[in-house]
Design an enzyme around this catalytic site. Structure first.
Site, PDB file in Angstrom:
ATOM      1  N   THR A   1       0.831  -1.207   0.000  1.00  0.00           N
ATOM      2  CA  THR A   1       0.000   0.000   0.000  1.00  0.00           C
ATOM      3  C   THR A   1       0.857   1.245   0.000  1.00  0.00           C
ATOM      4  OG1 THR A   1      -1.879  -1.092   1.066  1.00  0.00           O
ATOM      5  CG2 THR A   1      -1.731   1.302   1.288  1.00  0.00           C
TER       6      THR A   1
ATOM      7  N   ASN B   1      -5.712  -9.107  -8.014  1.00  0.00           N
ATOM      8  CA  ASN B   1      -5.760  -9.774  -6.712  1.00  0.00           C
ATOM      9  C   ASN B   1      -7.038 -10.574  -6.495  1.00  0.00           C
ATOM     10  OD1 ASN B   1      -6.703  -6.915  -6.693  1.00  0.00           O
ATOM     11  ND2 ASN B   1      -7.457  -7.477  -4.661  1.00  0.00           N
TER      12      ASN B   1
ATOM     13  N   CYS C   1     -15.927  -4.999   2.143  1.00  0.00           N
ATOM     14  CA  CYS C   1     -17.050  -5.009   3.084  1.00  0.00           C
ATOM     15  C   CYS C   1     -16.779  -3.941   4.126  1.00  0.00           C
ATOM     16  CB  CYS C   1     -17.179  -6.375   3.739  1.00  0.00           C
ATOM     17  SG  CYS C   1     -18.603  -6.530   4.829  1.00  0.00           S
TER      18      CYS C   1
END
Length: 409
Positions: free
Chosen positions: A70, A156, A331
């Site tokens: 990231t 991914n 989510c």
């Protein structure tokens, strides 16, 4: 013991990495210090840099250590945009695939909101592959307005491998830098930074058997990049901060182990994956494999949608049966959302909600596949009974199933 089929999220540390990290954690020394302990730590870091560079086809000076994928993505996308825009204010466009990891997508959107960037989302086909004609069309439209192009090496979620060499070739005549998030690809398929022609490439340690919390940005020696954070001037003054010697050394050990016998291991995992795919299609005939076929996808990736199933319900039912998988979708606050990757591939929301990703890694075995294939039919039947009415909260659904002791027969 649960069967672990979520290696795309993180994979167990390799014995080589664990041994090196344990050794280094027992030592001390800041690699920026000049005394003996500091010099020893610096040697460990530089040895790791050379090992990692060799594993990825790069020069050691092109390795910039980060805290993970990231950070490497943020550093590449923001840093390239700022540097290119500072050189020429006309460079505001960022060409970005519509199926990127959120570490890239959210960074591009942040640059839009705060830095005047213009995101150009590159569409994909039904396999999740970037449409090359769109890339060429956007470049031809106005190459001088493009700050950078960013397209992941492999997806991914569905495992599709992107045509990175073709994209680099399109950008090269105009001097447009291309960045690729290779977090899923590195250690799984052959990755050669030098041969790719990329300006920048992001990788992460915990995806290939290293520890969580360490990664790297491969950055071409002639590529200009504006730092995101400032401080002590470590890592070519591109990424300041005290280096984590133990994690870096373990990351390099994992990368060396993953690439040493990569061809053999790739074929072993690919054979397991193909057996898993055949077994799922036999056990649940209406399940649909998503992503590119055969060698066009990562060797350990098998991504399906199951009609009539809420993916999160299926995940928890499999978990109760001792199989750990993933939906591959975001989510937030207990509210299930369909995957942006699947929507970009043309699926409707209901179909996308039925996703389940099974990913294999270095610790995967034939027995793991057997356990999944035994558990899946019953879990799928129960998930369909639970239905998708109202797309109720994932947490509520899971709690209900757990209270009832529901498990596949």
């Amino acid at each position: 013991m649960p069967v672990y089929l979520d290696h795309a999220a993180t994979t167990p540390m390799s014995p080589e990495a664990l041994a090196v990290m344990t050794r280094e954690l027992a030592r001390t020394g800041n690699p920026s210090s000049l005394h003996g302990a500091g010099r020893r730590a610096r040697r460990a870091v530089e040895d790791a840099r050379e090992t990692l560079a060799a594993a990825a086809g790069a020069h050691p000076s092109e390795v910039i250590f980060t805290s993970g994928g990231t950070e490497a993505d943020n550093l590449a996308v923001k840093g390239l945009f700022w540097a290119r825009h500072d050189e020429d204010p006309r460079r505001t466009r960022i060409l970005c695939s519509a199926v990127e990891h959120h570490a890239v997508m959210d960074t591009v959107e942040w640059l839009e909101r705060h830095e005047g960037a213009e995101a150009v989302w590159l569409p994909v086909d039904h396999t999740g592959t970037v449409a090359l004609e769109t890339v060429q069309r956007e470049i031809d439209k106005d190459p001088d307005s493009i700050a950078l192009i960013t397209v992941m090496w492999a997806n991914n979620e569905v495992g599709t491998i992107q045509p990175i060499p073709d994209i680099v070739e399109m950008a090269k005549p105009h001097g447009i830098p291309v960045h690729s998030d290779a977090v899923q690809a590195f250690g799984s398929v052959a990755v050669d930074f030098r041969a790719s022609g990329l300006a920048a490439m992001s990788v992460s340690g915990h995806k290939l058997g290293g520890p969580v919390g360490v990664g790297a940005l491969f950055l071409g020696r002639a590529v200009k990049l504006t730092p995101v954070q400032h401080g002590g001037g470590q890592e070519r003054d591109v990424r300041s901060g005290t280096l984590d010697t133990a994690a870096i050394a373990a990351f390099a050990a994992a990368a060396a182990a993953a690439t040493a016998h990569q061809g053999e291991e790739r074929e072993r995992i690919r054979a397991l994956r193909d057996r898993l795919i055949r077994g799922v299609e036999e056990a649940v005939p209406d399940a649909v494999l998503r992503g590119a076929p055969g060698n066009g996808r990562l060797p350990g990736n098998a991504h399906f949608t199951f009609p009539g199933c809420e993916g999160d319900s299926l995940l928890f039912l499999l978990d109760l049966a001792g199989v750990e998988s993933s939906t591959g979708s975001a989510c937030t606050a207990g509210v299930p959302r369909p995957s942006h990757v699947l929507l970009a591939m043309g699926l409707d929301e209901d179909t996308a909600r039925g996703a389940q990703r099974f990913t294999l890694g270095h610790s995967s075995t034939e027995a793991d596949v057997d356990t999944l294939l035994t558990a899946l039919p019953g879990a799928c039947a129960k998930a369909r009974q639970a239905g998708m009415a109202g797309h109720e909260s994932t947490i509520q659904t899971a709690a209900t199933l757990a209270r009832q002791g529901v498990a596949p027969s």
